[in-house]
Motif scaffolding. Structure first.
Motif: not given
Length: 127
Positions: A54, A58-59, A62, A65-66
């Protein structure tokens, strides 16, 4: 299967509530406050543990989602809906009517590919 109108009918495999299915499939215990630094660190550590890349930033959204892409989307061969996304992943969706912290959003997957992404639109956003 073909119906009387000549349309191909594909049975729906399932609906997957995003967070609970991710926790189950990846054996995770994601902190409930997804806006916290603790949740972000937990998800970053989980991505590192499973060697899921990611790139920055790196929120939390996110990272989630990964992880969802790695664990849930890869199982959606038959038609499947991934539902009830966290608010942090869906800023334009309305909050779920009966599940705090979640939104009224779904994604349709068939053969590991996203074919639809829909949500109840937030029509009174705070700017």
């Amino acid at each position: 299967m073909i119906d009387e109108l000549g349309m191909v009918k594909i049975p729906l495999k399932s609906t997957l509530p995003l967070l609970s299915e991710l926790e189950k499939m990846a054996n995770l215990n994601i902190p409930k406050d997804l806006a916290s630094d603790e949740a972000n660190k937990y998800l970053a550590d989980a991505c590192a543990k499973f060697e899921i890349k990611c790139p920055p930033p790196q929120t939390t959204a996110r990272l989630l989602d990964k992880l969802v892409g790695h664990f849930l989307e890869e199982t959606c061969v038959d038609p499947c809906f991934i539902m009830d996304h966290p608010e942090i992943m869906s800023p334009l969706a309305k909050c779920h009517r009966s599940k705090p912290g979640l939104t009224e959003r779904f994604e349709l997957f068939i053969n590991k590919h996203e074919l639809a992404n829909a949500y109840t639109e937030l029509n009174d956003p705070v700017v």
